[in-house]
Design a protein around this motif. Structure first.
Motif, PDB file in Angstrom:
ATOM      1  N   ASN A  84      92.001 -22.482 -38.598  1.00 40.49           N
ATOM      2  CA  ASN A  84      90.734 -21.981 -38.054  1.00 40.49           C
ATOM      3  C   ASN A  84      90.498 -22.549 -36.664  1.00 40.49           C
ATOM      4  O   ASN A  84      90.602 -23.771 -36.467  1.00 40.49           O
ATOM      5  N   LYS A  86      87.921 -22.120 -32.925  1.00 41.43           N
ATOM      6  CA  LYS A  86      86.654 -21.621 -32.401  1.00 41.43           C
ATOM      7  C   LYS A  86      86.867 -20.273 -31.716  1.00 41.43           C
ATOM      8  O   LYS A  86      87.932 -20.010 -31.144  1.00 41.43           O
ATOM      9  N   HIS A  87      85.865 -19.412 -31.764  1.00 41.05           N
ATOM     10  CA  HIS A  87      85.925 -18.135 -31.050  1.00 41.05           C
ATOM     11  C   HIS A  87      86.318 -18.370 -29.587  1.00 41.05           C
ATOM     12  O   HIS A  87      85.781 -19.245 -28.916  1.00 41.05           O
ATOM     13  N   GLU A 128      89.519 -16.844 -35.779  1.00 40.65           N
ATOM     14  CA  GLU A 128      88.430 -17.268 -34.906  1.00 40.65           C
ATOM     15  C   GLU A 128      87.155 -17.388 -35.736  1.00 40.65           C
ATOM     16  O   GLU A 128      86.752 -16.415 -36.401  1.00 40.65           O
ATOM     17  N   VAL A 129      86.522 -18.555 -35.689  1.00 38.94           N
ATOM     18  CA  VAL A 129      85.360 -18.788 -36.544  1.00 38.94           C
ATOM     19  C   VAL A 129      84.256 -19.481 -35.743  1.00 38.94           C
ATOM     20  O   VAL A 129      84.457 -19.912 -34.618  1.00 38.94           O
ATOM     21  N   GLY A 130      83.079 -19.586 -36.372  1.00 42.76           N
ATOM     22  CA  GLY A 130      81.901 -20.094 -35.683  1.00 42.76           C
ATOM     23  C   GLY A 130      81.910 -21.595 -35.453  1.00 42.76           C
ATOM     24  O   GLY A 130      82.356 -22.370 -36.285  1.00 42.76           O
ATOM     25  N   HIS A 131      81.388 -21.984 -34.304  1.00 47.61           N
ATOM     26  CA  HIS A 131      81.217 -23.389 -33.928  1.00 47.61           C
ATOM     27  C   HIS A 131      80.111 -23.455 -32.876  1.00 47.61           C
ATOM     28  O   HIS A 131      80.083 -22.628 -31.968  1.00 47.61           O
ATOM     29  N   ASP A 135      80.267 -20.290 -39.923  1.00 49.78           N
ATOM     30  CA  ASP A 135      79.988 -18.901 -40.268  1.00 49.78           C
ATOM     31  C   ASP A 135      80.886 -18.431 -41.414  1.00 49.78           C
ATOM     32  O   ASP A 135      81.726 -19.180 -41.928  1.00 49.78           O
ATOM     33  N   ARG A 183      74.858 -24.023 -43.148  1.00 44.99           N
ATOM     34  CA  ARG A 183      74.532 -23.721 -41.752  1.00 44.99           C
ATOM     35  C   ARG A 183      73.217 -24.375 -41.345  1.00 44.99           C
ATOM     36  O   ARG A 183      73.095 -24.964 -40.267  1.00 44.99           O
ATOM     37  N   ASP A 187      72.693 -27.234 -38.442  1.00 52.65           N
ATOM     38  CA  ASP A 187      71.786 -27.022 -37.319  1.00 52.65           C
ATOM     39  C   ASP A 187      70.751 -28.149 -37.231  1.00 52.65           C
ATOM     40  O   ASP A 187      70.466 -28.669 -36.144  1.00 52.65           O
ATOM     41  N   PRO A 415      75.938 -24.677 -26.180  1.00 57.19           N
ATOM     42  CA  PRO A 415      76.036 -23.217 -26.314  1.00 57.19           C
ATOM     43  C   PRO A 415      76.041 -22.517 -24.957  1.00 57.19           C
ATOM     44  O   PRO A 415      75.280 -21.582 -24.710  1.00 57.19           O
TER      45      PRO A 415
END
Length: 478
Positions: A84, A86-87, A128-131, A135, A183, A187, A415
């Protein structure tokens, strides 16, 4: 004095050399070689003629180039794999260009233009996964890893590739905790001001793979982990939340972190219920030091912040600077660290330091930001802006220029599409001429638009590596 193009060229050159020193593909190739059927990883040798399946799994921002290196070494010997990333981090390492950003923040959409090529990884699938917030794609990738690692034998070999961001990129919550809960927890922790070790202490106790659980799942197979460290001091149990190492922390430690940051009332109820069950003894804790399953696990650090810092020092000296690596253990609130580094620069500029000009002090680590506003930015941008404000509050001797540089080695800061920024002794005065209120921006955690307007954002796009942040304290005469 203002930063000139020559000053900026020095900054870029030093940072570029530091990044090249921790390029993940080369780091893997330096630590993993194949001679016939003999695979050497670190100080361990594996006889592949006596090996069954070879599986490659992992997570991290440097996952693509690390997987490409493993493919280069092992080729068709790899049975299957799942990593895995990051996008936006599918490319081979090294396909980036570090520069100062243009003045228009809205122009920073895709600094590299066309989409980059995907790293060649053979039988190893990349997702590609969330960071930094996990996700569903990350969870799906983690579930594929579980499928690969289930039912292995003593003859099988698992190669685990871990790098910065691995904790968020490997989300597989325990039973009873949903991905939405996980998630929300992530956060809350990211906004709380907790450091990465504290955050990972909580995540390990809500995960089916972290805190040594991956090694537990893959047993009795042999495991070798190649690790690019993004944690201050490189404690193995904290990097990517330690999926292949013993976990010295407990359910009670995780609870204490939530209590310390007043999150017990805000954390998702299933997380609180899970931690309560763990503390009561109703659930087994993560595997601890001394557990025999780790006798078949070999963990190898292949790169870290200190490696990048030493490369930065070497390049600075080549450019004529008096330079030294002060520490790779910098932590704390970003704006406070920025003010402290500005003080170091002011001391050098005033001649109240044992290091002469031109000077380049190199530091590394990872700061945190306690979010109070709704602005745009990241910890490196906030540090740089705070340093610029502090530098502007003290008149330097005539002919002296000072700057503090803060840079995220993965190429992304918070971000945003920036990697960091620069605060200089003229930052405050230039901002005033543009009608910018930097102190108000800091109060709103809104460093990005200000640094963009000043042309002081550092932009590279994803670098393919991640070894914490690099900080430069620089002083020039003339």
């Amino acid at each position: 004095m203002p930063l000139t193009s020559l000053h900026r060229r020095d900054i870029l050159s030093i940072l570029e050399h530091a990044l090249r020193a921790v390029e993940p593909r080369q780091a893997v190739l330096q630590h993993m070689t194949l001679d016939g059927d003999r695979l050497m990883v670190g100080d361990q040798t594996y006889d592949l003629a006596q090996t069954g399946r070879i599986l490659v799994v992992g997570a991290g921002k440097a996952g693509a180039p690390m997987a490409a290196a493993a493919q280069q070494v092992l080729g068709s010997r790899v049975t299957a794999g799942q990593v895995n990333v990051k996008h936006g981090h599918l490319a081979p390492a090294g396909d980036w260009r570090l520069r100062f950003a243009p003045g228009d923040a809205d122009a920073l959409v895709n600094v590299l233009g066309a989409a980059l090529a995907v790293a060649p990884t053979g039988a190893v699938a990349l997702s590609e996964v969330g960071h930094p917030v996990p996700d569903a794609a990350g969870m799906a990738g983690a579930e594929r890893m579980v499928s690969l690692l289930t039912g292995l034998t003593e003859r099988d070999l698992v190669i685990v590739l871990l790098s910065g961001g691995g904790s968020a990129l490997l989300p597989l919550p325990v039973a009873g905790v949903s991905l939405a809960d996980y998630r929300s927890l992530t956060d809350l922790l990211l906004r709380s001001g907790a450091d990465i070790t504290e955050i990972n202490t909580v995540r390990k106790h809500c995960s089916r793979l972290q805190g040594g659980r991956m090694a537990e799942l893959a047993a009795p197979a042999r495991i070798v982990s190649l690790i690019l460290s993004d944690v201050v001091g490189s404690p193995l149990d904290a990097i990517a939340s330690g999926p292949t190492v013993p976990d010295p922390t407990t359910f009670a430690d995780a609870w204490a972190v939530l209590a310390r940051y007043d999150l017990l009332e805000r954390a998702p109820a299933p997380v609180i219920a899970h931690l309560r069950r763990g503390m009561s003894g109703a659930l087994p804790d993560t595997p601890k030091p001394g557990n025999l399953l780790f006798a078949r696990v070999h963990n190898v650090i292949i790169g870290d912040n200190a490696s990048a810092g030493r490369a930065a020092v070497a390049r600075a000296r080549d450019l004529g600077f008096h330079s030294m690596l002060l520490s790779s253990f910098v932590q704390g609130e970003a704006r406070e660290v920025g003010r402290a580094l500005a003080g170091l620069a002011q001391g050098i500029a005033a001649g109240q330091s044992d290091i002469a000009m031109p000077a380049c002090l190199v530091l590394g680590g990872e700061t945190t930001v306690t979010l109070k506003g709704q602005g745009r930015g990241g910890r490196n941008q906030e540090l740089a802006l705070a340093a610029g404000v502090a530098l502007g509050g003290y008149a330097l001797p005539s002919g002296v220029t000072a700057a503090v540089v803060s840079f995220g080695t993965d190429g992304t800061d918070g971000p945003t599409d920036a990697a960091g920024g620069v605060g200089a002794d003229d930052t405050l005065s230039r901002a005033a001429s543009l009608g910018l209120d930097l102190r108000a921006a800091l109060a709103a955690n809104d460093s990005y638009p200000c640094l963009a307007a000043l042309g002081d954002l550092l932009v590279s796009g994803p670098t393919g590596t991640n070894v914490n942040d690099l900080l430069l304290v620089m002083c020039w005469r003339g």
